[in-house]
Scaffold this active site. Structure first.
Site, PDB file in Angstrom:
ATOM      1  N   LEU A 111       0.815  -1.214   0.000  1.00 32.47           N
ATOM      2  CA  LEU A 111       0.000   0.000   0.000  1.00 32.47           C
ATOM      3  C   LEU A 111       0.848   1.263   0.000  1.00 32.47           C
ATOM      4  O   LEU A 111       0.426   2.294  -0.510  1.00 32.47           O
ATOM      5  CB  LEU A 111      -0.930   0.008   1.226  1.00 32.47           C
ATOM      6  CG  LEU A 111      -1.999  -1.088   1.278  1.00 32.47           C
ATOM      7  CD1 LEU A 111      -2.776  -0.998   2.585  1.00 32.47           C
ATOM      8  CD2 LEU A 111      -2.946  -0.986   0.092  1.00 32.47           C
ATOM      9  N   LYS A 135       1.782  -3.337   8.785  1.00 29.62           N
ATOM     10  CA  LYS A 135       2.961  -2.474   8.735  1.00 29.62           C
ATOM     11  C   LYS A 135       4.185  -3.265   9.187  1.00 29.62           C
ATOM     12  O   LYS A 135       4.279  -3.687  10.338  1.00 29.62           O
ATOM     13  CB  LYS A 135       2.758  -1.254   9.633  1.00 29.62           C
ATOM     14  CG  LYS A 135       3.940  -0.286   9.644  1.00 29.62           C
ATOM     15  CD  LYS A 135       3.630   0.881  10.566  1.00 29.62           C
ATOM     16  CE  LYS A 135       4.787   1.863  10.624  1.00 29.62           C
ATOM     17  NZ  LYS A 135       4.501   2.978  11.552  1.00 29.62           N
ATOM     18  N   ASP A 161       3.708  13.850  13.477  1.00 30.61           N
ATOM     19  CA  ASP A 161       3.806  13.579  12.040  1.00 30.61           C
ATOM     20  C   ASP A 161       2.429  13.690  11.389  1.00 30.61           C
ATOM     21  O   ASP A 161       2.024  12.822  10.613  1.00 30.61           O
ATOM     22  CB  ASP A 161       4.405  12.200  11.803  1.00 30.61           C
ATOM     23  CG  ASP A 161       4.949  12.046  10.379  1.00 30.61           C
ATOM     24  OD1 ASP A 161       5.259  13.079   9.751  1.00 30.61           O
ATOM     25  OD2 ASP A 161       5.045  10.907   9.898  1.00 30.61           O
TER      26      ASP A 161
END
Length: 708
Positions: free
Chosen positions: A354, A376, A472
């Site tokens: 992705l 992840k 972030d």
């Protein structure tokens, strides 16, 4: 007569002498022959059969009497030690499978304690029916159910870790378990085990569930001389008390170090591939570079090598125990087997990828229950990465908000830690704003996403104790679910705030274009750093432009600087996303200008001039609810989606938002008209400084004493 007798006696004497000589010759032949036979026998010992089905093991491993370490070859042609399957052998270890068993007695482990091998301290045995708490960790049954997929064991069982403390800093003297040690554990059943090892120079830890790591050796010390040439001999302190050793080929050589001598690996330039000029050129380059750099780095490299070699085993052991304890103690997070993760992603296929984040790669995967998830995989195999994954697990498992991405579980069995999140089918906000997915979002939906995102960040700042700063925030970290609701993701750079101070000194981390300029210069992190990043996201939502774009004019490369310039000079209409300008009604145009004003305040250089995230979320919610009813179809073109009739019939001057009324003047040719602000109670405008003393509770900053 006498003469004849004498002659007879002489002949008899000669015969006796000859007989004695024959006996001596026979004895000599027997002795020499035996010696020769022994020498021949020594040269022709019983060979070692290292083959079992399609598998061939190197010496000293094998399946016959001639092998120093003998395994059994099962009917299924698999290597076995008793009833335990051998899964792998390395230059210092034997890995054996130990599937979970609710009724396994400690005595059943006897086959794993042989003359030439035993479990090392790099294992943690999972014990049941313990009379007292072990020195290791305590694992909840739910954790084991998640990892090992248990169905048959009693959920109330007492599962404890039993480990050996690694008190030695020497790489070559790993401690071993013994049957006596297990019997003295105060536990009666051995459920399973977890093997761990260091991966990489910085002691990242890989956990192998349902595995036992056995250390192996051959009898006698290195002085026994069994190692072949070009080998490195390692002395082993065996659990039996006698000396042991292992042989391994030196770097650049291959072989088993025993019966198969270690030979130097063949270079590429050889045989039919020999091209003299090509090889000569490569040789000169390699030799020159090696000689030039070797003398400069040798001393430094040797120093660090010795230092790491002494500290790595102990650090690895303690890190593994810490990781296991923290993972087991957090029962709210599911732990997935590595095999299931690998299967879900088709072996981490490129087709399932992705995107790539700051610390790893994200894949789409389908679990065994047919649930789609985002996986992840962290790519850094070092201690920072290990701390990173544990930090993210703690953070995500401690927060609960409808607009924060939900952590489903993790995997820590291999060197690359893996996090499993809920899957967002509609991608990221950035993809929609850049038209990489779909034809663009209508303003009402953009405003909803902005409001939900602000609420999620405000929750992290004000509802958590201590507060959590994301650090972030960007449009690629704002995901959209099936109903286009916002989900803030990627806590990889999150840090817990400190309640006794308003800032944290740390190195700047984040994404260019979103990073707080004051934080970048002064290295001070606060809640206002997230406010600045969110202001950039608001500018993206209004303009649809990239945050950093080198194809734009030099003064407009940075979107934050461009937005501040245009909004401050009253030229907001010049930067509105063209897809929103197709058919703007009065309320839509008014709300865009109001959000632009809010973005302007968020992008203030000095942090104390910015609002808090709670104030930002409240203002966006008031804007969203002030003049429209969300009745839209996402399949409709963005330009055809308007606010409600109630909002459209209002004049812009009468559009009230909270205690504010914003008057949008006609755009002047020189684009220098100011924005008139009429406020019932607040004197604050776009041009005036946004002072935290007027509306923000966060006043204790480094800039608090600077005169304005």
């Amino acid at each position: 007569m006498l003469r004849s007798i004498f002659d007879f006696n002489q002949r008899s004497t000669k015969m006796v002498m000859i007989s004695h000589k024959l006996d001596l010759i026979l004895v000599f032949i027997i002795v020499i022959g035996g010696s020769i036979f022994r020498r021949v026998s020594a040269n022709f010992t019983v060979p070692c059969n290292g083959r079992c089905g399609g598998l061939t093991l190197p010496y000293p491993f094998g399946f016959s009497n001639g092998c120093s370490i003998r395994f059994d070859c099962s009917a299924a042609e698999k290597p076995m030690i008793g009833d335990f399957s051998v899964q792998n052998v390395t230059e210092n270890s034997i890995f054996v499978g130990l599937s979970h068993n609710c009724t396994r007695k400690i005595e059943d482990m006897n086959p794993l304690f042989g003359e030439n091998f035993a479990p090392t301290s790099e294992n943690s045995f999972l014990m049941e029916n313990c009379n007292r708490t072990t020195d290791g960790c305590s694992i909840k049954q739910k954790f084991l159910e998640n990892v090992l997929k248990l169905k048959s064991c009693d959920a109330t069982g007492n599962i404890s870790c039993f480990s050996l403390d690694s008190n030695s800093s020497s790489k070559n003297s790993a401690k071993f378990f013994s049957m006596k040690t297990l019997r003295n554990s105060s536990c009666s059943l051995l459920f399973s085990s977890i093997a761990f090892e260091s991966v990489g120079v910085n002691a990242g830890i890989a956990l192998e569930f349902e595995r036992v790591r056995l250390g192996w050796w051959l009898k006698g010390g290195c002085e026994s001389g069994t190692c072949a040439a070009n080998t490195d001999c390692t002395d082993v302190e065996t659990p039996h008390g006698y000396a042991g050793h292992r042989c391994s080929c030196l770097d650049g050589f291959h072989g088993d170090g025993y019966t198969n001598p270690c030979q130097r690996a063949l270079p590429e330039c050889r045989g039919s591939k020999l091209v003299w000029r090509h090889c000569r050129s490569n040789l000169i380059t390699i030799v020159g570079g090696t000689v030039g750099g070797a003398f400069l780095l040798a001393a430094l490299a040797f120093f660090f090598f010795c230092k790491r070699r002494r500290s790595t085993p102990l650090r690895s052991h303690l890190s593994a125990k810490r990781l296991l304890s923290e993972a087991a103690g957090n029962s709210s997070v599911a732990f997935f087997p590595y095999k299931e993760i690998e299967k879900a992603t088709d072996g981490f296929s490129e087709k399932q990828k992705l995107g790539i984040g700051a610390y790893g790669t994200v894949y789409r995967g389908k679990l065994q229950n047919d649930e789609w998830v985002a996986i992840k995989r962290l790519r850094h195999r070092d201690s920072e990465s290990l701390d990173q994954v544990m930090n993210e697990i703690k953070l995500l498992s401690s927060v609960s908000h409808p607009n924060l991405v939900r952590l489903l579980g993790c995997c820590i069995e291999q060197g690359d830690p893996v996090l499993v999140y809920e899957y967002m089918p509609n991608g990221t906000l950035s993809e929609h704003l850049q038209r990489d997915r779909g034809s663009g979002l209508p303003w009402t939906l953009r405003l909803t996403v902005a409001t939900q995102t602000a609420k999620a960040i405000a929750y992290l700042h004000s509802s958590m104790n201590p507060p959590i700063y994301h650090r972030d925030i960007k449009s690629t970290n704002i995901l959209l679910d099936y109903d286009f609701n916002s989900k803030v993701a990627d806590f990889g750079l999150s840090r817990l705030g400190m309640t006794e101070s308003s800032h944290i000194s740390t190195a700047p981390q984040g994404t260019p274009g979103y990073l707080d300029p004051q934080y970048h210069q002064c290295f001070h992190l606060s809640d206002k750093s997230d406010v600045y990043s969110f202001g950039v996201v608001l500018a993206e939502i209004i303009t649809g432009l990239k945050v950093v774009d080198f194809t734009r004019p030099h003064t407009e490369i940075n979107l934050a600087a461009l937005a501040v310039d245009k909004i401050g000079s009253g030229c907001i209409d010049e930067i509105i996303d063209p897809i929103l300008d197709l058919d703007l009604d009065a309320w839509t145009l008014s709300s865009i200008h109001t959000v632009a004003e809010l973005a302007f305040r968020c992008l203030a250089f000095h942090s104390d001039m910015r609002p808090t995230m709670t104030e930002v979320a409240d203002e966006l919610e008031q804007i969203r609810l002030s003049g429209w009813i969300p009745s839209m179809s996402l399949d409709s073109p963005a330009g055809s989606l308007r606010s409600s009739d109630r909002g459209s019939e209002r004049s812009v001057k009468q559009s009230s938002i909270g205690s504010r009324r914003v008057v949008i003047p006609q755009k002047q040719p020189d684009c220098l008209a100011s924005v008139e602000e009429i406020s019932d109670s607040s004197p604050i405008s776009v041009q005036d400084p946004w002072l935290s003393a007027q509306s923000s509770p966060s006043t204790n900053t480094l800039l608090g004493n600077i005169p304005r």
